[in-house]
Motif scaffolding. Structure first.
Motif, mmCIF file in Angstrom:
data_model
loop_
_atom_site.group_PDB
_atom_site.id
_atom_site.type_symbol
_atom_site.label_atom_id
_atom_site.label_comp_id
_atom_site.label_asym_id
_atom_site.label_seq_id
_atom_site.Cartn_x
_atom_site.Cartn_y
_atom_site.Cartn_z
ATOM 1 N N ILE A 69 3.588 9.112 1.566
ATOM 2 C CA ILE A 69 3.290 7.687 1.576
ATOM 3 C C ILE A 69 1.833 7.542 1.997
ATOM 4 O O ILE A 69 1.446 7.965 3.093
ATOM 5 C CB ILE A 69 4.218 6.930 2.536
ATOM 6 C CG1 ILE A 69 5.687 7.201 2.166
ATOM 7 C CG2 ILE A 69 3.927 5.446 2.497
ATOM 8 C CD1 ILE A 69 6.066 6.792 0.758
ATOM 9 N N VAL A 70 1.037 6.965 1.117
ATOM 10 C CA VAL A 70 -0.413 6.930 1.294
ATOM 11 C C VAL A 70 -0.883 5.482 1.327
ATOM 12 O O VAL A 70 -0.585 4.705 0.413
ATOM 13 C CB VAL A 70 -1.119 7.678 0.135
ATOM 14 C CG1 VAL A 70 -2.619 7.629 0.308
ATOM 15 C CG2 VAL A 70 -0.631 9.116 0.068
ATOM 16 N N ARG A 71 -1.628 5.157 2.368
ATOM 17 C CA ARG A 71 -2.125 3.784 2.504
ATOM 18 C C ARG A 71 -3.637 3.749 2.294
ATOM 19 O O ARG A 71 -4.375 4.511 2.931
ATOM 20 C CB ARG A 71 -1.779 3.238 3.896
ATOM 21 C CG ARG A 71 -2.248 1.813 4.153
ATOM 22 C CD ARG A 71 -1.652 1.262 5.421
ATOM 23 N NE ARG A 71 -0.207 1.113 5.300
ATOM 24 C CZ ARG A 71 0.591 0.739 6.310
ATOM 25 N NH1 ARG A 71 0.075 0.515 7.496
ATOM 26 N NH2 ARG A 71 1.886 0.623 6.113
ATOM 27 N N PRO A 72 -4.123 2.875 1.424
ATOM 28 C CA PRO A 72 -5.570 2.761 1.223
ATOM 29 C C PRO A 72 -6.266 2.288 2.493
ATOM 30 O O PRO A 72 -5.730 1.473 3.241
ATOM 31 C CB PRO A 72 -5.688 1.711 0.110
ATOM 32 C CG PRO A 72 -4.327 1.648 -0.526
ATOM 33 C CD PRO A 72 -3.352 1.972 0.553
ATOM 34 N N VAL A 73 -7.461 2.817 2.746
ATOM 35 C CA VAL A 73 -8.266 2.436 3.896
ATOM 36 C C VAL A 73 -9.494 1.670 3.399
ATOM 37 O O VAL A 73 -9.950 1.868 2.263
ATOM 38 C CB VAL A 73 -8.688 3.686 4.701
ATOM 39 C CG1 VAL A 73 -9.509 3.301 5.922
ATOM 40 C CG2 VAL A 73 -7.450 4.472 5.131
ATOM 41 N N ALA A 74 -10.034 0.809 4.252
ATOM 42 C CA ALA A 74 -11.131 -0.068 3.849
ATOM 43 C C ALA A 74 -12.353 0.688 3.340
ATOM 44 O O ALA A 74 -13.086 0.193 2.480
ATOM 45 C CB ALA A 74 -11.531 -0.977 5.015
ATOM 46 N N ASP A 75 -12.578 1.908 3.856
ATOM 47 C CA ASP A 75 -13.767 2.657 3.444
ATOM 48 C C ASP A 75 -13.583 3.384 2.114
ATOM 49 O O ASP A 75 -14.437 4.151 1.692
ATOM 50 C CB ASP A 75 -14.186 3.649 4.528
ATOM 51 C CG ASP A 75 -13.123 4.718 4.788
ATOM 52 O OD1 ASP A 75 -12.097 4.724 4.084
ATOM 53 O OD2 ASP A 75 -13.334 5.540 5.698
ATOM 54 N N GLY A 76 -12.446 3.149 1.455
ATOM 55 C CA GLY A 76 -12.199 3.767 0.156
ATOM 56 C C GLY A 76 -11.390 5.044 0.211
ATOM 57 O O GLY A 76 -10.989 5.574 -0.830
ATOM 58 N N THR A 77 -11.128 5.562 1.413
ATOM 59 C CA THR A 77 -10.314 6.762 1.565
ATOM 60 C C THR A 77 -8.834 6.378 1.664
ATOM 61 O O THR A 77 -8.472 5.205 1.548
ATOM 62 C CB THR A 77 -10.744 7.552 2.814
ATOM 63 O OG1 THR A 77 -10.568 6.722 3.979
ATOM 64 C CG2 THR A 77 -12.199 7.975 2.701
ATOM 65 N N GLU A 78 -7.994 7.375 1.873
ATOM 66 C CA GLU A 78 -6.563 7.142 1.992
ATOM 67 C C GLU A 78 -6.036 7.791 3.276
ATOM 68 O O GLU A 78 -6.529 8.830 3.700
ATOM 69 C CB GLU A 78 -5.804 7.726 0.793
ATOM 70 C CG GLU A 78 -6.144 7.049 -0.528
ATOM 71 C CD GLU A 78 -5.398 7.665 -1.689
ATOM 72 O OE1 GLU A 78 -5.115 6.937 -2.660
ATOM 73 O OE2 GLU A 78 -5.100 8.875 -1.632
ATOM 74 N N ALA A 79 -5.050 7.161 3.876
ATOM 75 C CA ALA A 79 -4.398 7.703 5.064
ATOM 76 C C ALA A 79 -2.948 8.020 4.724
ATOM 77 O O ALA A 79 -2.238 7.173 4.168
ATOM 78 C CB ALA A 79 -4.461 6.711 6.216
ATOM 79 N N ILE A 80 -2.514 9.249 5.021
ATOM 80 C CA ILE A 80 -1.124 9.632 4.774
ATOM 81 C C ILE A 80 -0.271 9.127 5.927
ATOM 82 O O ILE A 80 -0.430 9.548 7.075
ATOM 83 C CB ILE A 80 -0.984 11.153 4.623
ATOM 84 C CG1 ILE A 80 -1.838 11.645 3.450
ATOM 85 C CG2 ILE A 80 0.479 11.532 4.400
ATOM 86 C CD1 ILE A 80 -1.824 13.155 3.278
ATOM 87 N N GLY A 99 9.221 -8.250 0.017
ATOM 88 C CA GLY A 99 7.784 -8.420 -0.098
ATOM 89 C C GLY A 99 7.183 -7.469 -1.112
ATOM 90 O O GLY A 99 7.772 -7.214 -2.170
ATOM 91 N N THR A 100 6.004 -6.944 -0.780
ATOM 92 C CA THR A 100 5.331 -5.981 -1.640
ATOM 93 C C THR A 100 5.169 -4.675 -0.882
ATOM 94 O O THR A 100 5.148 -4.644 0.349
ATOM 95 C CB THR A 100 3.938 -6.487 -2.069
ATOM 96 O OG1 THR A 100 3.145 -6.729 -0.893
ATOM 97 C CG2 THR A 100 4.063 -7.767 -2.871
ATOM 98 N N TYR A 101 5.044 -3.586 -1.637
ATOM 99 C CA TYR A 101 4.839 -2.290 -1.007
ATOM 100 C C TYR A 101 3.477 -2.280 -0.311
ATOM 101 O O TYR A 101 2.480 -2.749 -0.849
ATOM 102 C CB TYR A 101 4.897 -1.172 -2.052
ATOM 103 C CG TYR A 101 6.258 -0.996 -2.678
ATOM 104 C CD1 TYR A 101 7.347 -0.588 -1.924
ATOM 105 C CD2 TYR A 101 6.443 -1.244 -4.042
ATOM 106 C CE1 TYR A 101 8.602 -0.435 -2.503
ATOM 107 C CE2 TYR A 101 7.699 -1.093 -4.626
ATOM 108 C CZ TYR A 101 8.777 -0.681 -3.851
ATOM 109 O OH TYR A 101 10.012 -0.535 -4.420
ATOM 110 N N MET A 102 3.455 -1.730 0.904
ATOM 111 C CA MET A 102 2.225 -1.697 1.696
ATOM 112 C C MET A 102 1.437 -0.414 1.487
ATOM 113 O O MET A 102 0.343 -0.262 2.025
ATOM 114 C CB MET A 102 2.573 -1.846 3.187
ATOM 115 C CG MET A 102 3.266 -3.155 3.515
ATOM 116 S SD MET A 102 2.225 -4.589 3.130
ATOM 117 C CE MET A 102 0.935 -4.365 4.333
ATOM 118 N N ALA A 103 1.993 0.532 0.732
ATOM 119 C CA ALA A 103 1.339 1.823 0.524
ATOM 120 C C ALA A 103 1.760 2.386 -0.824
ATOM 121 O O ALA A 103 2.682 1.869 -1.472
ATOM 122 C CB ALA A 103 1.708 2.793 1.648
ATOM 123 N N ASP A 104 1.058 3.436 -1.255
ATOM 124 C CA ASP A 104 1.426 4.152 -2.477
ATOM 125 C C ASP A 104 2.412 5.267 -2.133
ATOM 126 O O ASP A 104 2.344 5.857 -1.052
ATOM 127 C CB ASP A 104 0.194 4.782 -3.127
ATOM 128 C CG ASP A 104 -0.822 3.754 -3.606
ATOM 129 O OD1 ASP A 104 -0.559 2.545 -3.440
ATOM 130 O OD2 ASP A 104 -1.857 4.162 -4.134
#
Length: 245
Positions: A69-80, A99-104
């Motif tokens: 499960i990967v969440r986008p970060v503001a700096d363009g990177t991703e956090a697992i 609602g909507t999914y909060m992560a990929d």
């Protein structure tokens, strides 16, 4: 059921639903109704099962493989955020909130197989069925456990301790023990992804993993990782000092 009546044969989808943590204790008739609104899908490493921002309309049950499960970060990177494997369900909190999914959700193993279940009938059933409500509680506990596991890794100490804690946790959850005692995990994570999981610099992660490979403690394969000396990693988690290599 009268003597002349016969129960319809159980479908493969019903059997798979019945073997899951989310739906495993539901009555046969309920499983049959859910199976009619379930899609079985396969995906390869790197494929996204859903994306952040998409409507959370379906439960996604992992049959095989590992999903990160990967969440986008503001700096363009991703956090697992976490890793999930067979019999676990992903994206459930967003589904329950309607609602909507909060992560990929991204397949991290060579292959993954998923059951995608229409959430609408499940949510209706949860209002009148204690079995369904309890099933949802169980899957939310899985998500809580994954969060606690991440917290345990991040608070383990130095980078080598955090990495050792991570590999031991992955081995316990997803490892397949070989005849020689080696514990292999079919999870393909880059050094950058490992660094992301433990909150470390990539260079430090590379040096630590390389040291363990030279010491024949850990092996990197095309499919994932193999722990060749579990005891050495356990000792690493107990080592004194704050060396970050």
């Amino acid at each position: 059921m009268t003597p002349l009546e016969t129960r319809p044969p159980v479908t493969p989808i019903e059997k798979l639903l019945g073997a899951s943590r989310l739906f495993g204790q539901l009555p046969a008739a309920t499983l049959a109704s859910l199976a009619a609104r379930t899609v079985r899908r396969s995906a390869r490493r790197g494929e996204r099962l859903f994306r952040a921002g998409e409507p959370a309309l379906r439960f996604n049950l992992i049959l095989s493989g590992v999903v990160k499960i990967v969440r986008p970060v503001a700096d363009g990177t991703e956090a697992i955020v976490g890793l999930f494997g067979p019999r676990e369900s992903i994206g459930d909190p967003a589904v329950l909130e309607r609602g909507t999914y909060m992560a990929d959700a991204v397949v991290a193993s060579e292959h993954g197989e998923i059951l995608s279940i229409d959430a609408a009938p499940v949510l209706v059933l949860a209002q009148r069925s204690i079995e369904v409500a309890n099933a949802i509680v169980r899957t939310l506990l899985d998500h809580t456990r994954a969060l606690h596991e991440k917290i345990g890794i991040m608070s383990a100490g130095s980078v080598p301790k955090r990495l050792a804690t991570l590999f031991l946790a992955l081995g316990e959850r997803f490892g397949d023990e070989q005849e020689d005692g080696t514990l292999c995990m079919p999870i393909a994570l880059s050094r950058g992804e490992l660094a992301c999981l433990v909150g470390a610099r990539v260079e430090t992660t590379i040096r630590t993993v390389r040291r363990w490979e030279r010491a024949d403690i850990l092996e990197t394969t095309s499919e994932g990782f193999c722990i060749k000396d579990v005891r050495a990693l356990v000792e690493e988690t107990r080592a004194r000092g704050a060396r970050d290599d």
